[in-house]
Design an enzyme around this catalytic site. Structure first.
Site, PDB file in Angstrom:
ATOM      1  N   HIS A  81      11.904 -21.770  44.441  1.00 38.37           N
ATOM      2  CA  HIS A  81      13.295 -21.985  44.858  1.00 38.37           C
ATOM      3  C   HIS A  81      13.456 -23.365  45.501  1.00 38.37           C
ATOM      4  O   HIS A  81      12.485 -23.993  45.906  1.00 38.37           O
ATOM      5  CB  HIS A  81      13.720 -20.923  45.879  1.00 38.37           C
ATOM      6  CG  HIS A  81      14.023 -19.589  45.272  1.00 38.37           C
ATOM      7  ND1 HIS A  81      13.057 -18.655  45.009  1.00 38.37           N
ATOM      8  CD2 HIS A  81      15.197 -19.043  44.847  1.00 38.37           C
ATOM      9  CE1 HIS A  81      13.614 -17.577  44.469  1.00 38.37           C
ATOM     10  NE2 HIS A  81      14.902 -17.791  44.345  1.00 38.37           N
ATOM     11  N   LYS A 131      15.711 -22.876  50.984  1.00 41.89           N
ATOM     12  CA  LYS A 131      15.559 -21.410  51.109  1.00 41.89           C
ATOM     13  C   LYS A 131      14.686 -21.069  52.317  1.00 41.89           C
ATOM     14  O   LYS A 131      13.633 -21.662  52.513  1.00 41.89           O
ATOM     15  CB  LYS A 131      14.975 -20.817  49.824  1.00 41.89           C
ATOM     16  CG  LYS A 131      14.892 -19.288  49.874  1.00 41.89           C
ATOM     17  CD  LYS A 131      14.751 -18.672  48.500  1.00 41.89           C
ATOM     18  CE  LYS A 131      14.635 -17.153  48.554  1.00 41.89           C
ATOM     19  NZ  LYS A 131      15.815 -16.496  49.139  1.00 41.89           N
TER      20      LYS A 131
HETATM   21  N1  LIG Z   1      21.137 -11.288  45.743  1.00 40.66           N
HETATM   22  C1  LIG Z   1      21.373 -12.398  45.047  1.00 40.66           C
HETATM   23  O1  LIG Z   1      21.692 -12.353  43.836  1.00 40.66           O
HETATM   24  C2  LIG Z   1      21.295 -13.713  45.742  1.00 40.66           C
HETATM   25  C3  LIG Z   1      20.990 -13.737  47.065  1.00 40.66           C
HETATM   26  N2  LIG Z   1      20.999 -14.914  47.747  1.00 40.66           N
HETATM   27  C4  LIG Z   1      20.777 -14.804  49.176  1.00 40.66           C
HETATM   28  O2  LIG Z   1      22.028 -15.030  49.835  1.00 40.66           O
HETATM   29  C5  LIG Z   1      21.791 -15.575  51.118  1.00 40.66           C
HETATM   30  C6  LIG Z   1      22.609 -16.853  51.278  1.00 40.66           C
HETATM   31  O3  LIG Z   1      22.124 -17.840  50.413  1.00 40.66           O
HETATM   32  P1  LIG Z   1      22.795 -19.309  50.364  1.00 40.66           P
HETATM   33  O4  LIG Z   1      24.249 -19.194  50.078  1.00 40.66           O
HETATM   34  O5  LIG Z   1      21.925 -20.109  49.468  1.00 40.66           O
HETATM   35  O6  LIG Z   1      22.561 -19.758  51.883  1.00 40.66           O
HETATM   36  P2  LIG Z   1      23.463 -20.736  52.766  1.00 40.66           P
HETATM   37  O7  LIG Z   1      22.664 -21.046  53.988  1.00 40.66           O
HETATM   38  O8  LIG Z   1      23.992 -21.847  51.928  1.00 40.66           O
HETATM   39  O9  LIG Z   1      24.713 -19.812  53.163  1.00 40.66           O
HETATM   40  C7  LIG Z   1      24.693 -18.809  54.143  1.00 40.66           C
HETATM   41  C8  LIG Z   1      25.999 -18.917  54.877  1.00 40.66           C
HETATM   42  O10 LIG Z   1      26.140 -17.825  55.787  1.00 40.66           O
HETATM   43  C9  LIG Z   1      26.717 -18.362  56.959  1.00 40.66           C
HETATM   44  N3  LIG Z   1      26.580 -17.504  58.127  1.00 40.66           N
HETATM   45  C10 LIG Z   1      25.606 -17.518  59.083  1.00 40.66           C
HETATM   46  N4  LIG Z   1      25.905 -16.607  60.052  1.00 40.66           N
HETATM   47  C11 LIG Z   1      27.082 -16.035  59.691  1.00 40.66           C
HETATM   48  C12 LIG Z   1      27.915 -15.056  60.299  1.00 40.66           C
HETATM   49  N5  LIG Z   1      27.608 -14.480  61.469  1.00 40.66           N
HETATM   50  N6  LIG Z   1      29.058 -14.701  59.663  1.00 40.66           N
HETATM   51  C13 LIG Z   1      29.409 -15.275  58.513  1.00 40.66           C
HETATM   52  N7  LIG Z   1      28.669 -16.243  57.898  1.00 40.66           N
HETATM   53  C14 LIG Z   1      27.520 -16.598  58.477  1.00 40.66           C
HETATM   54  C15 LIG Z   1      26.005 -19.696  57.117  1.00 40.66           C
HETATM   55  O11 LIG Z   1      26.701 -20.503  58.042  1.00 40.66           O
HETATM   56  P3  LIG Z   1      25.884 -21.610  58.906  1.00 40.66           P
HETATM   57  O12 LIG Z   1      25.271 -22.521  57.917  1.00 40.66           O
HETATM   58  O13 LIG Z   1      26.969 -22.228  59.745  1.00 40.66           O
HETATM   59  O14 LIG Z   1      24.874 -20.846  59.714  1.00 40.66           O
HETATM   60  C16 LIG Z   1      26.084 -20.211  55.701  1.00 40.66           C
HETATM   61  O15 LIG Z   1      27.321 -20.849  55.434  1.00 40.66           O
HETATM   62  C17 LIG Z   1      20.276 -15.780  51.211  1.00 40.66           C
HETATM   63  O16 LIG Z   1      19.712 -14.660  51.882  1.00 40.66           O
HETATM   64  C18 LIG Z   1      19.839 -15.813  49.769  1.00 40.66           C
HETATM   65  O17 LIG Z   1      18.502 -15.459  49.572  1.00 40.66           O
HETATM   66  C19 LIG Z   1      21.272 -16.098  47.140  1.00 40.66           C
HETATM   67  C20 LIG Z   1      21.548 -16.137  45.810  1.00 40.66           C
HETATM   68  C21 LIG Z   1      21.583 -14.940  45.004  1.00 40.66           C
HETATM   69  O1  LIG Z   2      18.081 -18.146  48.207  1.00 39.04           O
HETATM   70  C1  LIG Z   2      18.360 -18.264  46.994  1.00 39.04           C
HETATM   71  O2  LIG Z   2      18.794 -19.320  46.522  1.00 39.04           O
HETATM   72  C2  LIG Z   2      18.172 -17.108  46.122  1.00 39.04           C
HETATM   73  N1  LIG Z   2      17.886 -15.982  46.688  1.00 39.04           N
HETATM   74  C3  LIG Z   2      17.678 -14.736  46.040  1.00 39.04           C
HETATM   75  C4  LIG Z   2      16.259 -14.291  46.256  1.00 39.04           C
HETATM   76  O3  LIG Z   2      15.767 -14.364  47.408  1.00 39.04           O
HETATM   77  O4  LIG Z   2      15.628 -13.834  45.314  1.00 39.04           O
HETATM   78  C5  LIG Z   2      18.123 -14.734  44.604  1.00 39.04           C
HETATM   79  C6  LIG Z   2      17.966 -16.025  43.870  1.00 39.04           C
HETATM   80  O5  LIG Z   2      16.650 -16.126  43.419  1.00 39.04           O
HETATM   81  C7  LIG Z   2      18.405 -17.228  44.666  1.00 39.04           C
END
Ligand SMILES: NC(=O)C1=CN([C@@H]2O[C@H](COP(=O)(O)OP(=O)(O)OC[C@H]3O[C@@H](n4cnc5c(N)ncnc54)[C@H](OP(=O)(O)O)[C@@H]3O)[C@@H](O)[C@H]2O)C=CC1
Ligand SMILES: O=C(O)C1=N[C@H](C(=O)O)C[C@H](O)C1
Length: 273
Positions: free
Chosen positions: A157, A161
Protein backbone atom coordinates in the site's frame (compact mmCIF):
# COMPACT_ATOMS: atom_id res chain seq x y z
CA UNK A 1 -38.14 4.31 -2.95
CA UNK A 2 -36.73 7.76 -2.19
CA UNK A 3 -33.04 8.43 -2.62
CA UNK A 4 -31.01 7.17 0.33
CA UNK A 5 -29.62 10.04 2.43
CA UNK A 6 -26.01 9.20 3.28
CA UNK A 7 -23.47 10.76 5.61
CA UNK A 8 -19.82 10.41 4.62
CA UNK A 9 -17.54 10.07 7.65
CA UNK A 10 -13.94 11.13 7.12
CA UNK A 11 -15.16 13.31 4.25
CA UNK A 12 -11.82 15.14 4.00
CA UNK A 13 -9.81 11.91 3.69
CA UNK A 14 -8.76 9.90 0.64
CA UNK A 15 -11.75 7.55 0.82
CA UNK A 16 -14.13 10.28 1.99
CA UNK A 17 -13.50 12.29 -1.17
CA UNK A 18 -14.01 9.19 -3.34
CA UNK A 19 -17.29 8.48 -1.52
CA UNK A 20 -18.54 12.03 -2.10
CA UNK A 21 -17.82 11.50 -5.78
CA UNK A 22 -19.52 8.08 -5.88
CA UNK A 23 -22.71 9.40 -4.25
CA UNK A 24 -22.75 12.51 -6.45
CA UNK A 25 -22.51 10.34 -9.57
CA UNK A 26 -25.16 7.86 -8.37
CA UNK A 27 -28.89 7.96 -8.96
CA UNK A 28 -30.01 6.16 -5.76
CA UNK A 29 -28.44 8.29 -3.04
CA UNK A 30 -27.75 11.85 -1.95
CA UNK A 31 -25.20 13.35 0.45
CA UNK A 32 -26.92 14.15 3.74
CA UNK A 33 -23.83 15.12 5.67
CA UNK A 34 -20.05 15.22 5.67
CA UNK A 35 -18.43 14.30 8.97
CA UNK A 36 -14.88 15.11 10.01
CA UNK A 37 -12.80 15.05 13.15
CA UNK A 38 -13.49 17.89 15.64
CA UNK A 39 -9.81 18.89 15.19
CA UNK A 40 -9.91 19.02 11.40
CA UNK A 41 -8.86 22.28 9.71
CA UNK A 42 -11.37 21.35 6.97
CA UNK A 43 -14.50 21.88 9.11
CA UNK A 44 -16.86 24.26 7.29
CA UNK A 45 -15.39 23.51 3.85
CA UNK A 46 -17.68 22.35 1.04
CA UNK A 47 -17.52 18.55 0.59
CA UNK A 48 -18.08 18.75 -3.18
CA UNK A 49 -15.22 21.19 -3.69
CA UNK A 50 -12.92 19.01 -1.54
CA UNK A 51 -13.77 16.07 -3.78
CA UNK A 52 -12.85 18.08 -6.89
CA UNK A 53 -16.50 18.62 -7.89
CA UNK A 54 -18.75 21.69 -8.07
CA UNK A 55 -19.89 22.99 -4.65
CA UNK A 56 -22.78 20.93 -3.24
CA UNK A 57 -23.60 23.04 -0.18
CA UNK A 58 -22.80 20.18 2.27
CA UNK A 59 -20.19 21.56 4.65
CA UNK A 60 -17.90 19.44 6.80
CA UNK A 61 -19.19 19.12 10.36
CA UNK A 62 -18.07 17.18 13.45
CA UNK A 63 -21.57 16.67 14.91
CA UNK A 64 -22.85 13.21 13.90
CA UNK A 65 -25.82 13.37 16.26
CA UNK A 66 -27.15 16.44 14.45
CA UNK A 67 -26.32 15.18 10.94
CA UNK A 68 -27.92 11.79 11.56
CA UNK A 69 -31.31 13.28 12.44
CA UNK A 70 -31.97 13.56 8.70
CA UNK A 71 -30.09 10.57 7.26
CA UNK A 72 -30.66 6.92 6.36
CA UNK A 73 -27.07 5.72 6.54
CA UNK A 74 -23.41 6.50 7.16
CA UNK A 75 -20.39 5.40 5.12
CA UNK A 76 -17.49 5.24 7.53
CA UNK A 77 -13.86 5.08 6.37
CA UNK A 78 -12.07 6.82 9.20
CA UNK A 79 -9.99 5.57 12.14
CA UNK A 80 -10.97 2.92 14.73
CA UNK A 81 -11.72 5.38 17.58
CA UNK A 82 -14.03 7.44 15.34
CA UNK A 83 -15.80 4.38 13.95
CA UNK A 84 -16.47 3.03 17.44
CA UNK A 85 -17.90 6.40 18.52
CA UNK A 86 -20.08 6.42 15.38
CA UNK A 87 -21.38 2.87 16.05
CA UNK A 88 -23.38 3.97 19.10
CA UNK A 89 -24.92 7.00 17.39
CA UNK A 90 -25.82 5.13 14.20
CA UNK A 91 -27.47 2.38 16.26
CA UNK A 92 -29.40 4.88 18.38
CA UNK A 93 -30.63 6.69 15.28
CA UNK A 94 -31.46 3.39 13.51
CA UNK A 95 -29.43 4.22 10.39
CA UNK A 96 -27.40 1.80 8.26
CA UNK A 97 -23.69 1.82 9.17
CA UNK A 98 -21.25 0.76 6.44
CA UNK A 99 -17.82 0.28 8.02
CA UNK A 100 -14.70 0.22 5.83
CA UNK A 101 -12.27 1.33 8.53
CA UNK A 102 -9.44 -1.17 9.09
CA UNK A 103 -7.08 -1.69 12.02
CA UNK A 104 -10.00 -2.43 14.36
CA UNK A 105 -9.05 -4.47 17.45
CA UNK A 106 -10.85 -7.55 18.77
CA UNK A 107 -12.51 -5.36 21.40
CA UNK A 108 -13.62 -2.87 18.70
CA UNK A 109 -15.17 -5.79 16.82
CA UNK A 110 -16.97 -6.84 19.98
CA UNK A 111 -18.47 -3.35 20.34
CA UNK A 112 -19.68 -3.48 16.74
CA UNK A 113 -21.20 -6.94 17.24
CA UNK A 114 -22.94 -5.76 20.42
CA UNK A 115 -25.21 -3.34 18.52
CA UNK A 116 -26.15 -5.66 15.67
CA UNK A 117 -29.15 -7.14 17.43
CA UNK A 118 -30.76 -3.74 16.89
CA UNK A 119 -28.71 -2.15 14.10
CA UNK A 120 -27.85 -2.88 10.46
CA UNK A 121 -24.07 -2.90 9.96
CA UNK A 122 -22.15 -3.88 6.83
CA UNK A 123 -18.45 -4.27 7.54
CA UNK A 124 -15.61 -5.37 5.29
CA UNK A 125 -11.87 -4.83 5.05
CA UNK A 126 -12.37 -4.44 1.32
CA UNK A 127 -15.53 -3.30 -0.47
CA UNK A 128 -14.41 -4.13 -4.02
CA UNK A 129 -15.98 -6.85 -6.14
CA UNK A 130 -12.58 -8.15 -7.22
CA UNK A 131 -11.19 -8.75 -3.73
CA UNK A 132 -14.37 -10.44 -2.54
CA UNK A 133 -14.27 -12.77 -5.55
CA UNK A 134 -10.59 -13.38 -4.82
CA UNK A 135 -11.51 -14.34 -1.25
CA UNK A 136 -13.98 -16.92 -2.57
CA UNK A 137 -11.23 -18.36 -4.80
CA UNK A 138 -8.71 -18.41 -1.94
CA UNK A 139 -11.14 -20.33 0.25
CA UNK A 140 -11.70 -22.86 -2.55
CA UNK A 141 -7.98 -23.37 -3.24
CA UNK A 142 -7.19 -23.67 0.48
CA UNK A 143 -9.88 -26.35 0.74
CA UNK A 144 -8.31 -28.32 -2.10
CA UNK A 145 -4.71 -28.27 -0.81
CA UNK A 146 -3.29 -29.80 2.36
CA UNK A 147 -0.69 -28.07 4.51
CA UNK A 148 2.21 -29.26 2.35
CA UNK A 149 1.24 -26.00 0.59
CA UNK A 150 2.36 -23.03 2.70
CA UNK A 151 0.03 -20.01 2.52
CA UNK A 152 1.68 -16.57 2.52
CA UNK A 153 -0.15 -13.26 1.98
CA UNK A 154 1.77 -10.26 0.65
CA UNK A 155 0.28 -6.78 0.47
CA UNK A 156 1.57 -3.39 -0.68
CA UNK A 157 0.00 0.00 0.00
CA UNK A 158 0.81 3.71 -0.26
CA UNK A 159 3.17 5.24 2.27
CA UNK A 160 0.41 6.99 4.27
CA UNK A 161 -1.31 3.76 5.35
CA UNK A 162 -1.17 3.42 9.15
CA UNK A 163 -2.21 -0.20 9.85
CA UNK A 164 -0.65 -3.56 8.97
CA UNK A 165 -1.43 -6.17 7.84
CA UNK A 166 -4.12 -4.51 5.73
CA UNK A 167 -7.76 -5.29 6.41
CA UNK A 168 -7.82 -7.04 3.04
CA UNK A 169 -4.86 -9.26 3.89
CA UNK A 170 -6.66 -10.30 7.07
CA UNK A 171 -9.89 -10.91 5.13
CA UNK A 172 -7.97 -13.13 2.69
CA UNK A 173 -6.29 -14.87 5.64
CA UNK A 174 -9.72 -15.57 7.15
CA UNK A 175 -10.86 -17.00 3.79
CA UNK A 176 -7.81 -19.29 3.62
CA UNK A 177 -8.32 -20.35 7.25
CA UNK A 178 -11.99 -21.09 6.59
CA UNK A 179 -10.98 -23.24 3.61
CA UNK A 180 -8.59 -25.17 5.85
CA UNK A 181 -11.07 -25.28 8.71
CA UNK A 182 -8.64 -23.67 11.16
CA UNK A 183 -8.77 -20.50 13.31
CA UNK A 184 -6.63 -17.73 11.82
CA UNK A 185 -6.00 -16.30 15.31
CA UNK A 186 -4.16 -19.50 16.24
CA UNK A 187 -2.26 -20.02 13.00
CA UNK A 188 -1.06 -16.65 11.71
CA UNK A 189 2.64 -15.73 11.40
CA UNK A 190 3.14 -11.96 11.39
CA UNK A 191 6.17 -9.68 11.47
CA UNK A 192 9.00 -12.20 11.02
CA UNK A 193 12.40 -10.73 11.94
CA UNK A 194 15.72 -12.20 13.12
CA UNK A 195 16.22 -15.91 13.80
CA UNK A 196 12.61 -17.00 13.53
CA UNK A 197 13.11 -20.75 13.27
CA UNK A 198 11.74 -22.77 10.40
CA UNK A 199 8.24 -22.12 9.17
CA UNK A 200 5.55 -24.00 11.13
CA UNK A 201 3.44 -26.23 8.87
CA UNK A 202 -0.12 -24.96 8.55
CA UNK A 203 0.62 -21.34 9.48
CA UNK A 204 -0.69 -18.49 7.34
CA UNK A 205 2.03 -15.86 6.91
CA UNK A 206 1.66 -12.11 6.32
CA UNK A 207 4.08 -9.56 4.86
CA UNK A 208 3.39 -5.84 4.40
CA UNK A 209 5.14 -3.39 2.08
CA UNK A 210 4.60 0.40 2.15
CA UNK A 211 5.62 2.98 -0.42
CA UNK A 212 4.61 5.57 -2.98
CA UNK A 213 1.00 5.85 -4.05
CA UNK A 214 0.00 2.18 -4.40
CA UNK A 215 -3.79 1.96 -3.99
CA UNK A 216 -3.68 -1.67 -2.77
CA UNK A 217 -2.05 -4.86 -4.07
CA UNK A 218 -2.65 -8.30 -2.54
CA UNK A 219 -1.22 -11.70 -3.45
CA UNK A 220 -2.04 -15.01 -1.79
CA UNK A 221 0.73 -17.53 -2.41
CA UNK A 222 0.26 -21.27 -2.03
CA UNK A 223 3.85 -22.56 -2.00
CA UNK A 224 4.03 -26.32 -2.33
CA UNK A 225 6.63 -28.92 -3.19
CA UNK A 226 8.07 -27.98 -6.60
CA UNK A 227 5.12 -25.75 -7.55
CA UNK A 228 3.44 -22.50 -6.50
CA UNK A 229 0.03 -20.94 -7.08
CA UNK A 230 -0.33 -17.15 -6.74
CA UNK A 231 -3.67 -15.33 -6.72
CA UNK A 232 -3.39 -11.54 -7.08
CA UNK A 233 -5.65 -8.49 -6.99
CA UNK A 234 -4.45 -4.98 -7.82
CA UNK A 235 -6.66 -2.00 -7.00
CA UNK A 236 -6.10 0.83 -9.48
CA UNK A 237 -8.50 3.44 -8.12
CA UNK A 238 -10.28 4.06 -4.77
CA UNK A 239 -13.56 4.39 -6.66
CA UNK A 240 -13.84 0.57 -6.59
CA UNK A 241 -14.09 0.72 -2.78
CA UNK A 242 -16.38 3.78 -2.81
CA UNK A 243 -18.79 2.24 -5.31
CA UNK A 244 -18.79 -0.99 -3.29
CA UNK A 245 -19.61 0.89 -0.09
CA UNK A 246 -22.45 2.74 -1.80
CA UNK A 247 -23.81 -0.56 -3.14
CA UNK A 248 -23.62 -1.99 0.39
CA UNK A 249 -25.62 0.91 1.85
CA UNK A 250 -28.36 0.64 -0.78
CA UNK A 251 -28.50 -3.16 -0.26
CA UNK A 252 -28.69 -2.79 3.53
CA UNK A 253 -31.54 -0.29 3.60
CA UNK A 254 -34.61 -1.90 5.18
CA UNK A 255 -32.81 -5.17 6.12
CA UNK A 256 -33.27 -6.87 9.48
CA UNK A 257 -30.71 -5.92 12.13
CA UNK A 258 -27.46 -7.86 11.81
CA UNK A 259 -23.79 -7.78 10.91
CA UNK A 260 -23.38 -8.25 7.16
CA UNK A 261 -20.31 -8.63 4.93
CA UNK A 262 -19.59 -7.70 1.32
CA UNK A 263 -19.98 -11.39 0.51
CA UNK A 264 -23.63 -10.99 1.65
CA UNK A 265 -24.05 -7.83 -0.42
CA UNK A 266 -22.54 -9.44 -3.52
CA UNK A 267 -24.34 -12.77 -3.06
CA UNK A 268 -21.10 -14.72 -2.59
CA UNK A 269 -22.30 -16.72 0.43
CA UNK A 270 -19.85 -16.96 3.32
CA UNK A 271 -16.77 -16.43 1.14
CA UNK A 272 -15.35 -13.36 2.89
CA UNK A 273 -15.99 -10.78 5.58
N1 LIG B 1 -12.78 -1.42 3.37
C1 LIG B 1 -12.30 -0.86 2.26
O1 LIG B 1 -12.71 -1.20 1.13
C2 LIG B 1 -11.29 0.23 2.38
C3 LIG B 1 -10.89 0.61 3.62
N2 LIG B 1 -10.04 1.66 3.77
C4 LIG B 1 -9.77 2.06 5.14
O2 LIG B 1 -10.47 3.29 5.38
C5 LIG B 1 -9.78 4.04 6.36
C6 LIG B 1 -9.52 5.44 5.83
O3 LIG B 1 -8.61 5.39 4.77
P1 LIG B 1 -8.14 6.74 4.01
O4 LIG B 1 -9.33 7.47 3.50
O5 LIG B 1 -7.07 6.31 3.07
O6 LIG B 1 -7.49 7.52 5.24
P2 LIG B 1 -7.40 9.10 5.46
O7 LIG B 1 -6.46 9.31 6.60
O8 LIG B 1 -7.16 9.79 4.16
O9 LIG B 1 -8.89 9.48 5.92
C7 LIG B 1 -9.42 9.25 7.20
C8 LIG B 1 -10.23 10.47 7.54
O10 LIG B 1 -10.95 10.25 8.76
C9 LIG B 1 -10.88 11.47 9.47
N3 LIG B 1 -11.21 11.33 10.89
C10 LIG B 1 -10.36 11.13 11.94
N4 LIG B 1 -11.07 11.16 13.10
C11 LIG B 1 -12.37 11.39 12.76
C12 LIG B 1 -13.56 11.56 13.52
N5 LIG B 1 -13.57 11.50 14.86
N6 LIG B 1 -14.71 11.79 12.85
C13 LIG B 1 -14.73 11.89 11.52
N7 LIG B 1 -13.62 11.77 10.74
C14 LIG B 1 -12.46 11.51 11.36
C15 LIG B 1 -9.45 11.93 9.24
O11 LIG B 1 -9.32 13.29 9.61
P3 LIG B 1 -7.88 13.84 10.11
O12 LIG B 1 -6.94 13.61 9.00
O13 LIG B 1 -8.17 15.29 10.40
O14 LIG B 1 -7.54 13.05 11.35
C16 LIG B 1 -9.34 11.70 7.75
O15 LIG B 1 -9.86 12.79 7.00
C17 LIG B 1 -8.51 3.24 6.68
O16 LIG B 1 -8.76 2.45 7.84
C18 LIG B 1 -8.34 2.36 5.47
O17 LIG B 1 -7.61 1.19 5.71
C19 LIG B 1 -9.53 2.33 2.70
C20 LIG B 1 -9.86 1.96 1.44
C21 LIG B 1 -10.78 0.88 1.18
O1 LIG C 1 -5.68 2.05 3.52
C1 LIG C 1 -5.96 1.79 2.32
O2 LIG C 1 -5.63 2.53 1.40
C2 LIG C 1 -6.69 0.55 2.04
N1 LIG C 1 -7.15 -0.10 3.05
C3 LIG C 1 -7.90 -1.31 3.00
C4 LIG C 1 -7.12 -2.41 3.66
O3 LIG C 1 -6.57 -2.18 4.77
O4 LIG C 1 -7.07 -3.51 3.13
C5 LIG C 1 -8.40 -1.64 1.62
C6 LIG C 1 -7.52 -1.23 0.49
O5 LIG C 1 -6.53 -2.20 0.32
C7 LIG C 1 -6.95 0.16 0.64
Amino acid sequence: MSEMRLIVAGAGGRMGRALIRAITESSGAVIAGALESPNSPLLGEDSGVLAGLPANGVKLSSDLWELSAHADGILDFTVPAATIANVAIAAQRGIVHVIGTTGLSASDDAVIRSVTNQAVVVKSGNMSLGVNLLAAMVKRVAQALDDSFDIEIVEMHHKAKVDAPSGTALLLGEAAAAGRNIALSERSARGRDGVTGARRAGDIGFASLRGGTVTGDHTVIFAGPQERIELTHKAEDRMIFANGALKAALWARGRSPGLYSMADVLGLGDASS
